[in-house]
Each structure stands twice: as structure tokens, then as C-alpha cells.
Design a protein around this motif. Structure first.
Motif, PDB file in Angstrom:
ATOM      1  N   THR A 237       0.846  -1.180   0.000  1.00 15.69           N
ATOM      2  CA  THR A 237       0.000   0.000   0.000  1.00 15.69           C
ATOM      3  C   THR A 237       0.890   1.240   0.000  1.00 15.69           C
ATOM      4  O   THR A 237       2.075   1.170   0.333  1.00 15.69           O
ATOM      5  CB  THR A 237      -0.905   0.025   1.246  1.00 15.69           C
ATOM      6  OG1 THR A 237      -0.078  -0.056   2.414  1.00 15.69           O
ATOM      7  CG2 THR A 237      -1.883  -1.145   1.232  1.00 15.69           C
ATOM      8  N   ALA A 238       0.320   2.380  -0.404  1.00 17.37           N
ATOM      9  CA  ALA A 238       1.114   3.597  -0.552  1.00 17.37           C
ATOM     10  C   ALA A 238       1.767   4.024   0.759  1.00 17.37           C
ATOM     11  O   ALA A 238       2.843   4.636   0.752  1.00 17.37           O
ATOM     12  CB  ALA A 238       0.249   4.723  -1.103  1.00 17.37           C
ATOM     13  N   ASP A 239       1.136   3.686   1.896  1.00 17.35           N
ATOM     14  CA  ASP A 239       1.700   4.085   3.192  1.00 17.35           C
ATOM     15  C   ASP A 239       2.621   3.029   3.797  1.00 17.35           C
ATOM     16  O   ASP A 239       3.103   3.184   4.920  1.00 17.35           O
ATOM     17  CB  ASP A 239       0.575   4.419   4.170  1.00 17.35           C
ATOM     18  CG  ASP A 239      -0.378   3.238   4.367  1.00 17.35           C
ATOM     19  OD1 ASP A 239      -0.073   2.122   3.872  1.00 17.35           O
ATOM     20  OD2 ASP A 239      -1.426   3.447   5.000  1.00 17.35           O
ATOM     21  N   LEU A 240       2.896   1.944   3.046  1.00 17.35           N
ATOM     22  CA  LEU A 240       3.807   0.875   3.468  1.00 17.35           C
ATOM     23  C   LEU A 240       3.320   0.118   4.707  1.00 17.35           C
ATOM     24  O   LEU A 240       4.086  -0.638   5.301  1.00 17.35           O
ATOM     25  CB  LEU A 240       5.215   1.428   3.757  1.00 17.35           C
ATOM     26  CG  LEU A 240       6.051   1.837   2.540  1.00 17.35           C
ATOM     27  CD1 LEU A 240       7.284   2.602   2.977  1.00 17.35           C
ATOM     28  CD2 LEU A 240       6.457   0.610   1.729  1.00 17.35           C
ATOM     29  N   LYS A 241       2.043   0.261   5.056  1.00 17.49           N
ATOM     30  CA  LYS A 241       1.545  -0.434   6.239  1.00 17.49           C
ATOM     31  C   LYS A 241       1.128  -1.870   5.933  1.00 17.49           C
ATOM     32  O   LYS A 241       1.067  -2.700   6.849  1.00 17.49           O
ATOM     33  CB  LYS A 241       0.359   0.332   6.837  1.00 17.49           C
ATOM     34  CG  LYS A 241       0.762   1.650   7.467  1.00 17.49           C
ATOM     35  CD  LYS A 241      -0.424   2.346   8.098  1.00 17.49           C
ATOM     36  CE  LYS A 241       0.002   3.639   8.776  1.00 17.49           C
ATOM     37  NZ  LYS A 241      -1.153   4.348   9.399  1.00 17.49           N
ATOM     38  N   GLU A 242       0.866  -2.152   4.676  1.00 17.86           N
ATOM     39  CA  GLU A 242       0.443  -3.508   4.311  1.00 17.86           C
ATOM     40  C   GLU A 242       1.253  -3.983   3.111  1.00 17.86           C
ATOM     41  O   GLU A 242       1.313  -3.307   2.082  1.00 17.86           O
ATOM     42  CB  GLU A 242      -1.046  -3.537   3.980  1.00 17.86           C
ATOM     43  CG  GLU A 242      -1.542  -4.926   3.593  1.00 17.86           C
ATOM     44  CD  GLU A 242      -2.995  -4.917   3.182  1.00 17.86           C
ATOM     45  OE1 GLU A 242      -3.471  -5.940   2.647  1.00 17.86           O
ATOM     46  OE2 GLU A 242      -3.666  -3.868   3.357  1.00 17.86           O
ATOM     47  N   LEU A 243       1.883  -5.138   3.246  1.00 19.84           N
ATOM     48  CA  LEU A 243       2.633  -5.727   2.136  1.00 19.84           C
ATOM     49  C   LEU A 243       1.692  -6.605   1.324  1.00 19.84           C
ATOM     50  O   LEU A 243       1.074  -7.531   1.865  1.00 19.84           O
ATOM     51  CB  LEU A 243       3.807  -6.551   2.668  1.00 19.84           C
ATOM     52  CG  LEU A 243       4.693  -7.200   1.598  1.00 19.84           C
ATOM     53  CD1 LEU A 243       5.429  -6.136   0.788  1.00 19.84           C
ATOM     54  CD2 LEU A 243       5.690  -8.160   2.240  1.00 19.84           C
ATOM     55  N   ILE A 244       1.576  -6.325   0.050  1.00 16.99           N
ATOM     56  CA  ILE A 244       0.683  -7.089  -0.819  1.00 16.99           C
ATOM     57  C   ILE A 244       1.400  -8.284  -1.422  1.00 16.99           C
ATOM     58  O   ILE A 244       0.849  -9.389  -1.490  1.00 16.99           O
ATOM     59  CB  ILE A 244       0.112  -6.171  -1.919  1.00 16.99           C
ATOM     60  CG1 ILE A 244      -0.712  -5.049  -1.273  1.00 16.99           C
ATOM     61  CG2 ILE A 244      -0.738  -6.953  -2.921  1.00 16.99           C
ATOM     62  CD1 ILE A 244      -1.129  -3.961  -2.235  1.00 16.99           C
TER      63      ILE A 244
ATOM     64  N   GLU B  92       7.532 -14.435   5.316  1.00 14.83           N
ATOM     65  CA  GLU B  92       6.394 -14.312   6.233  1.00 14.83           C
ATOM     66  C   GLU B  92       6.597 -13.173   7.244  1.00 14.83           C
ATOM     67  O   GLU B  92       5.631 -12.526   7.668  1.00 14.83           O
ATOM     68  CB  GLU B  92       6.172 -15.630   6.976  1.00 14.83           C
ATOM     69  CG  GLU B  92       5.602 -16.749   6.101  1.00 14.83           C
ATOM     70  CD  GLU B  92       6.672 -17.374   5.203  1.00 14.83           C
ATOM     71  OE1 GLU B  92       6.305 -18.145   4.296  1.00 14.83           O
ATOM     72  OE2 GLU B  92       7.869 -17.087   5.426  1.00 14.83           O
ATOM     73  N   GLU B  93       7.850 -12.935   7.609  1.00 13.40           N
ATOM     74  CA  GLU B  93       8.137 -11.856   8.545  1.00 13.40           C
ATOM     75  C   GLU B  93       7.720 -10.495   7.971  1.00 13.40           C
ATOM     76  O   GLU B  93       7.255  -9.611   8.696  1.00 13.40           O
ATOM     77  CB  GLU B  93       9.628 -11.837   8.891  1.00 13.40           C
ATOM     78  CG  GLU B  93      10.114 -13.095   9.623  1.00 13.40           C
ATOM     79  CD  GLU B  93      11.619 -13.089   9.809  1.00 13.40           C
ATOM     80  OE1 GLU B  93      12.272 -12.129   9.315  1.00 13.40           O
ATOM     81  OE2 GLU B  93      12.155 -14.033  10.417  1.00 13.40           O
ATOM     82  N   LEU B  94       7.917 -10.340   6.652  1.00 13.03           N
ATOM     83  CA  LEU B  94       7.545  -9.084   6.012  1.00 13.03           C
ATOM     84  C   LEU B  94       6.034  -8.896   5.983  1.00 13.03           C
ATOM     85  O   LEU B  94       5.536  -7.772   6.133  1.00 13.03           O
ATOM     86  CB  LEU B  94       8.089  -9.033   4.580  1.00 13.03           C
ATOM     87  CG  LEU B  94       9.571  -8.651   4.417  1.00 13.03           C
ATOM     88  CD1 LEU B  94       9.932  -8.655   2.941  1.00 13.03           C
ATOM     89  CD2 LEU B  94       9.863  -7.295   5.026  1.00 13.03           C
ATOM     90  N   HIS B  95       5.313  -9.984   5.784  1.00  9.47           N
ATOM     91  CA  HIS B  95       3.853  -9.863   5.763  1.00  9.47           C
ATOM     92  C   HIS B  95       3.323  -9.472   7.148  1.00  9.47           C
ATOM     93  O   HIS B  95       2.354  -8.718   7.254  1.00  9.47           O
ATOM     94  CB  HIS B  95       3.227 -11.179   5.302  1.00  9.47           C
ATOM     95  CG  HIS B  95       3.361 -11.414   3.823  1.00  9.47           C
ATOM     96  ND1 HIS B  95       2.606 -10.736   2.901  1.00  9.47           N
ATOM     97  CD2 HIS B  95       4.166 -12.248   3.118  1.00  9.47           C
ATOM     98  CE1 HIS B  95       2.935 -11.134   1.685  1.00  9.47           C
ATOM     99  NE2 HIS B  95       3.878 -12.067   1.792  1.00  9.47           N
ATOM    100  N   ASP B  96       3.993  -9.941   8.180  1.00  6.54           N
ATOM    101  CA  ASP B  96       3.576  -9.571   9.544  1.00  6.54           C
ATOM    102  C   ASP B  96       3.989  -8.146   9.887  1.00  6.54           C
ATOM    103  O   ASP B  96       3.242  -7.423  10.562  1.00  6.54           O
ATOM    104  CB  ASP B  96       4.181 -10.541  10.559  1.00  6.54           C
ATOM    105  CG  ASP B  96       3.656 -11.964  10.392  1.00  6.54           C
ATOM    106  OD1 ASP B  96       2.552 -12.107   9.817  1.00  6.54           O
ATOM    107  OD2 ASP B  96       4.366 -12.903  10.801  1.00  6.54           O
ATOM    108  N   ALA B  97       5.196  -7.751   9.426  1.00  5.05           N
ATOM    109  CA  ALA B  97       5.712  -6.412   9.731  1.00  5.05           C
ATOM    110  C   ALA B  97       6.488  -5.909   8.501  1.00  5.05           C
ATOM    111  O   ALA B  97       7.678  -6.221   8.336  1.00  5.05           O
ATOM    112  CB  ALA B  97       6.621  -6.453  10.950  1.00  5.05           C
ATOM    113  N   PRO B  98       5.827  -5.181   7.596  1.00  2.00           N
ATOM    114  CA  PRO B  98       6.442  -4.785   6.320  1.00  2.00           C
ATOM    115  C   PRO B  98       7.785  -4.070   6.452  1.00  2.00           C
ATOM    116  O   PRO B  98       8.627  -4.185   5.568  1.00  2.00           O
ATOM    117  CB  PRO B  98       5.383  -3.871   5.692  1.00  2.00           C
ATOM    118  CG  PRO B  98       4.095  -4.350   6.271  1.00  2.00           C
ATOM    119  CD  PRO B  98       4.421  -4.745   7.676  1.00  2.00           C
ATOM    120  N   LEU B  99       8.006  -3.349   7.546  1.00  2.00           N
ATOM    121  CA  LEU B  99       9.257  -2.614   7.700  1.00  2.00           C
ATOM    122  C   LEU B  99      10.351  -3.422   8.394  1.00  2.00           C
ATOM    123  O   LEU B  99      11.446  -2.899   8.660  1.00  2.00           O
ATOM    124  CB  LEU B  99       9.012  -1.320   8.475  1.00  2.00           C
ATOM    125  CG  LEU B  99       8.063  -0.308   7.812  1.00  2.00           C
ATOM    126  CD1 LEU B  99       7.979   0.973   8.651  1.00  2.00           C
ATOM    127  CD2 LEU B  99       8.521   0.022   6.396  1.00  2.00           C
TER     128      LEU B  99
END
Length: 429
Positions: free
Chosen positions: A150-157, A172-179
Motif C-alpha cells: 500500500t502507498a503508506d507501506l503499512k500492508e505488504l501485498i 512471512e516476517e515481512l507480511h507480519d511487519a512490512p518494515l
């Protein structure tokens, strides 16, 4: 396989001499031309490995123009041959990215070194270019990390499997916490990456930084990210491609190191580490320019060793080389930082003394040089002695150019040789 060389020289005698030297050294001379237009045609037809190009050519096309055309059409490396050139010509020559300069007249050793270094540099650059092409293909393959958020980097698609290879961490770590990918960014680069994230781009952005994997290994990546807009032109997604550029960085580093080595080899004597004749002339010309501006004076000392051949013959060339190295160090320790000591070749050395007050200053240095060289050398547990004969020329009394000062210091040195050796003398007209 012999390297094929094309000679571009408008002086027939010089061209023949160069051709003879090259063939004697084992190179293949595929052509000899005297005009720039012919040089371009021959380069296209013969495809030499290297072009030796005289900067100053007769005819409509100069050596610099011919070199530029050859670089543009054939990408064949060019080494310039020159005896002198004005500043504008040298600047134009630099713009053609030459692979070196050979100052005429040159010794066979300098010619071989110049050619081999140019060929080696060209080979490395070709390797670097091939690496660049490989990386371009890599960016179009699944070896890159592709991601969409998403544009705000809060959700990894989406993130591609290559993330696990480059970061050494689970997707999987990125899906839980994109940053959480920031945890793998090198601490010294993390603030730059965070700054990029704090301002989601309205246009494409690129950043290069290091990744530290869990096993401690480090790689370089190029992170490119760009906004994805909706039909109304508003960014609603952020996409990115991360490419491993470690090999490219390594190639660039190797090329940088090679360039530094080439510069050192082109301007310094490999045995003593002192400046060579070419650099001495450059330093002398700079000192002359300062002296002209400031109404100053300087001295050129030409030094030839006495008794060196006897040591060389008795103890061997390795011992002779050791003596030359020691002399190089002794001369360096005698001089001020503004002065230059150089090895001119064989057992000849040169000193440029800048900003001297009078003739006595040059005499004092010459006497110190004689004493330094006269000190015994301990070679293979043997005590050896050699001396020196020194000729001195002064600016402006004995000459206004570098060539004049070197030539007249040389003349003065030979008079010392013929009149007993072991001392110094000034040039007498």
C-alpha cells in the motif's frame, strides 16, 4: 595470441622506428597510417587490439578527432603518442578517454609497459561492461526482489521469493511487519533507507545500500521504488525492485584499484618508487610556471653514479637494484616537500629544487647528495662504495624551458665525468 596494433604517426621515420620496436617485442603491427581519416578506416577494417595515436597529425583530422571517432565506432582503446601538446589539446585528448600517454622519445620498456597496461585496463573494462549487461538481464528476471505494498507501506501485498536469498530472512516476517526488512540493512545505511520510507515517492526513486545477512555476510543492493497511481492519478500502491549488485560493486572497486595502480606505474619508477622522467618533467614545468609568476629561481640537478657498474658486475643485478633503492631513499630524505627526486633510468637520477635563493643553495644540496651517495652500502654483508657526478643548471640563467634545463644539467654532468668524477659543476655556456 599476439596483440594487433595500429600505428598512427605522420613522421615516417618515427613510424618505422615504432613499428620495428613493436615487432621486435613480439607484437603484430597490422597497419601504419599517417592521417586521421585513414586511421578510422583502418580501425574499422582491421579491428586492432590497440591504436597508438600521435596527437598532432597532418591533414584535416587531428589525432584527438580520430581517437574520438575510433572510440565512437569501434570502441578500440587508444594510447596517445606525443612529444608536447598545449593545454587545450590535452583537455580535448582527455575527453576521448585514452588508455594512456607515451611521451616521445620513449624507451622500449616504457613502450611495452604502456601497451600492456592499456590492454589490461581495456580487458578489465570489458569485463565490467559485461557485468553491467548481466545485471541488466538480472533485473528482468526472478532473481530480483519484486514487491508491492500500500502507498503508506503499512500492508505488504506481495514480495517475491528472491527476498529470502538476498536478505536471508523469511518472507512471512515481512507480511507480519512490512518494515522488518530494515533489520537486515547495514547500520551505517539504515538512516538513509528510513529517510526514503518517511516520504513515499511521487516519482521513481533509487537507493543503493548494504544488506547484512544473519550469517554476517554483506551484499550490496540497488533498491528502486515507484508509485502506482489509480485512474485519477492518485498514488495508491508502492512497487519496488531490489537487485543484488555486489559483483558490480566489486568490479568497480577493482577498476578503481587498477586505475590507481596504472597512475602509479605511469608516473613512478617501479624499483625505487621515485617519480620517473615523465613526472619529473611535469614537476619541473610546474616549478618553472611558479618561478615565472613569482620572479623566482630553481635548479635542475642531473646525477650519474660513479662505480655502480662495478658493483653490479661483482655482486649481480639484484644487489645493484638494492643499491638503487637505497639511493632513492637517501635522495628523498634530503629534499624539502616542494622539491622532486626522480629516477631518470639506469643509474641516472634527477633533482628539481624549487624556490632556491641563489647558486649557493644548489651547491649545498649537491654536496649533501655527494655525501649521501658516498656513504657505504652494506650489500650481502659486503661494504660497497660508489660515488656520483652531478651537473647543475639554473633557471633563468641556463634555460627557460624544462628541456633546456635538463639538457644543460646533463651536459654539465658529462663535463664532471670527463674531468675526474665525484663532484659537481654548473653548466657553462
Amino acid at each position: 595470441m599476439k596483440a594487433k596494433l595500429l600505428i598512427v604517426e605522420d613522421e615516417a621515420f618515427i613510424a618505422l622506428e615504432i613499428q620495428t620496436r613493436l615487432q621486435r617485442m613480439g607484437y603484430e603491427v597490422c597497419g601504419v597510417v599517417s592521417h586521421g581519416e585513414d586511421a578510422v578506416r583502418q580501425a574499422v577494417d582491421l579491428r586492432p587490439d590497440l591504436v597508438l595515436m600521435d596527437i598532432s597529425l597532418k591533414g584535416q583530422m587531428s589525432g584527438v578527432e580520430a581517437a574520438a571517432a575510433i572510440r565512437r565506432t569501434c570502441r578500440i582503446p587508444v594510447v596517445y603518442l606525443t612529444s608536447h601538446a598545449d593545454g587545450d589539446t590535452l583537455e580535448r585528448a582527455k575527453s576521448t578517454d585514452p588508455y594512456g600517454y607515451l611521451l616521445k622519445p620513449f624507451q622500449e620498456k616504457d613502450l611495452r609497459i604502456g601497451i600492456e597496461l592499456a590492454l589490461h585496463k581495456h580487458a578489465l573494462q570489458r569485463q565490467a561492461e559485461e557485468s553491467e549487461e548481466k545485471f541488466r538481464l538480472v533485473t528482468e528476471s526472478i532473481d530480483d526482489v519484486f514487491w508491492l505494498s500500500t502507498a503508506d507501506l503499512k500492508e505488504l501485498i506481495y514480495v517475491s521469493p528472491a527476498y529470502e536469498k538476498i536478505w536471508g530472512r523469511r518472507r512471512e516476517e515481512l507480511h507480519d511487519a512490512p518494515l522488518s526488512f530494515l533489520e537486515g540493512v547495514h547500520p551505517e545505511d539504515r538512516s538513509a533507507v528510513r529517510s526514503l520510507l518517511d516520504h513515499p515517492p511521487l516519482e521513481s526513486l533509487q537507493l543503493e545500500y548494504r544488506i547484512v545477512r544473519p550469517d554476517g555476510s554483506i551484499s550490496w543492493v540497488r533498491d528502486r521504488r515507484f508509485p502506482v497511481s489509480d485512474p485519477q492519478g492518485r498514488p495508491y500502491r508502492l512497487a519496488g525492485v531490489v537487485t543484488d549488485i555486489t559483483e558490480q560493486k566489486d568490479a568497480q572497486l577493482q577498476l578503481l584499484i587498477l586505475n590507481r595502480k596504472l597512475q602509479q606505474q605511469a608516473t613512478h619508477d617501479s624499483l625505487t618508487g621515485l617519480p620517473n622522467r615523465r613526472l619529473l618533467i611535469d614537476r619541473l614545468e610546474q616549478a618553472l610556471a611558479r618561478a615565472r609568476r613569482n620572479n623566482g629561481r630553481l635548479a635542475m640537478l642531473f646525477i650519474d653514479l660513479d662505480g655502480f657498474k662495478a658493483v653490479n658486475d661483482r655482486l649481480g643485478h639484484t644487489a645493484g637494484d638494492e643499491v638503487l633503492e637505497i639511493i632513492g631513499r637517501r635522495l628523498s630524505h634530503l629534499l624539502r616537500s616542494a622539491d622532486t627526486a626522480a629516477r631518470l633510468g639506469g643509474d641516472e637520477f634527477g633533482l628539481v629544487l624549487s624556490k632556491i635563493k641563489d647558486k649557493q643553495d644548489a651547491s649545498l644540496v649537491a654536496q649533501k647528495v655527494l655525501e649521501a651517495i658516498a656513504s657505504p652500502f652494506i650489500i650481502r654483508d659486503e661494504r660497497c662504495y660508489i660515488g656520483a657526478s652531478i651537473g647543475i643548471s639554473l633557471y633563468p640563467e641556463h634555460g627557460l624551458s624544462a628541456d633546456d634545463l635538463i639538457s644543460r644539467a646533463d651536459t654539465a654532468m658529462y663535463k664532471v665525468k670527463h674531468s675526474g668524477k665525484g663532484t659537481f659543476a654548473f653548466y657553462l655556456e
